[in-house]
Design an enzyme around this catalytic site. Sequence first.
Site, PDB file in Angstrom:
ATOM      1  N   ASP A   4     -17.495 -18.048 -18.551  1.00 57.31           N
ATOM      2  CA  ASP A   4     -16.581 -18.373 -19.649  1.00 57.31           C
ATOM      3  C   ASP A   4     -16.533 -17.277 -20.701  1.00 57.31           C
ATOM      4  O   ASP A   4     -17.327 -16.330 -20.662  1.00 57.31           O
ATOM      5  CB  ASP A   4     -16.961 -19.731 -20.278  1.00 57.31           C
ATOM      6  N   ASN A  63     -24.494 -31.830 -24.480  1.00 55.50           N
ATOM      7  CA  ASN A  63     -23.572 -32.907 -24.080  1.00 55.50           C
ATOM      8  C   ASN A  63     -23.316 -32.905 -22.562  1.00 55.50           C
ATOM      9  O   ASN A  63     -22.406 -33.574 -22.091  1.00 55.50           O
ATOM     10  CB  ASN A  63     -22.238 -32.773 -24.836  1.00 55.50           C
ATOM     11  N   GLU A 105     -16.158 -29.369 -21.192  1.00 55.00           N
ATOM     12  CA  GLU A 105     -16.649 -30.365 -22.140  1.00 55.00           C
ATOM     13  C   GLU A 105     -16.416 -31.778 -21.605  1.00 55.00           C
ATOM     14  O   GLU A 105     -15.628 -31.973 -20.678  1.00 55.00           O
ATOM     15  CB  GLU A 105     -15.916 -30.181 -23.479  1.00 55.00           C
ATOM     16  N   HIS A 152     -22.328 -30.329 -20.763  1.00 55.46           N
ATOM     17  CA  HIS A 152     -21.279 -29.419 -20.264  1.00 55.46           C
ATOM     18  C   HIS A 152     -21.886 -28.324 -19.385  1.00 55.46           C
ATOM     19  O   HIS A 152     -23.048 -27.949 -19.540  1.00 55.46           O
ATOM     20  CB  HIS A 152     -20.423 -28.837 -21.400  1.00 55.46           C
TER      21      HIS A 152
HETATM   22  P1  PGA Z   1     -27.827 -22.387 -24.468  1.00 53.57           P
HETATM   23  O1  PGA Z   1     -26.399 -22.936 -24.062  1.00 53.57           O
HETATM   24  O2  PGA Z   1     -28.363 -21.670 -23.285  1.00 53.57           O
HETATM   25  O3  PGA Z   1     -27.582 -21.466 -25.623  1.00 53.57           O
HETATM   26  O4  PGA Z   1     -28.666 -23.578 -24.819  1.00 53.57           O
HETATM   27  C1  PGA Z   1     -26.241 -23.556 -22.833  1.00 53.57           C
HETATM   28  C2  PGA Z   1     -24.840 -24.081 -22.700  1.00 53.57           C
HETATM   29  O5  PGA Z   1     -24.246 -24.495 -23.706  1.00 53.57           O
HETATM   30  O6  PGA Z   1     -24.316 -24.095 -21.575  1.00 53.57           O
END
Ligand code: PGA
Length: 246
Positions: A67, A136, A143, A138
């Site tokens: 992404d 959450n 999302e 994702h």
């Molecule tokens: P993080 O993010 O590795 O910074 O915890 C993970 C994500 O949101 O996919």
Amino acid sequence: MRIIRVDNYDEMSKKAADLVASQMILKHNSVLGLATGDTPIGMYKELIKLYNEKKIDFSDVRSFNLDEYYGISKENNQSYYYYMMNNLFNHVNMRKENINILDGKTDNVALECLNYEKRIKEVGGIDIQVLGIGVNGHIGFNEPNVNFESETHLVDLDQKTIESNSRFFKSIEEVPKSALSMGIKTIMQSKVIVLLANGEAKAEAIAKTVNGKICPEVQASILQLHNNVNIIVDKAAAKLLKSSDK
Ligand code: PGA
């Protein structure tokens, strides 16, 4: 699903790097699906170490990132392009033309997304996809409630994601409100998936991913249906798993 329990972040990073490295050794021109965020930083450090020890070679490797923030340029130090150059590509012999990262500044979102899918298909699909997970649930920037059938697309970021990612920005107002992301369909087509999670904040999302109902509210729950998923979790992220979860 194969659950790999480790004691801490360093062990998680080593284990993940070993999985990616073995894929690269078995196929010199592997197609890697790569993730950003805090979670995979240690894995990238381990991969750089393996490269410096001449155990792995990136010269024929192709990569696709999951992404990119929408509206942010490559040069912005919060872009995922910048992150990837800084945390991996500047330190290994990856060829620029083999690096694929969505253009957050594109003026034709539909075409950018379509071309990304096309390029993934042209190289024969992703051999190994590394994933982090949001609080959450994702994966990528898919999302809660995004359609499982989606391919690479523009997504509105969830308030929880905006809050969580505000730690990287000067203020919450600066966090982009949307992003380009591979879709669940794109991710599910990867041959092997490696999902990393550490820390207690991820425990609930991990428990729902492994044992919860498969539903778009928890995007990662769809991974229960993939036939080659490795979930590497440290003790804190595994806190809500049952001891029988394997
Ligand atoms: P993080 O993010 O590795 O910074 O915890 C993970 C994500 O949101 O996919």
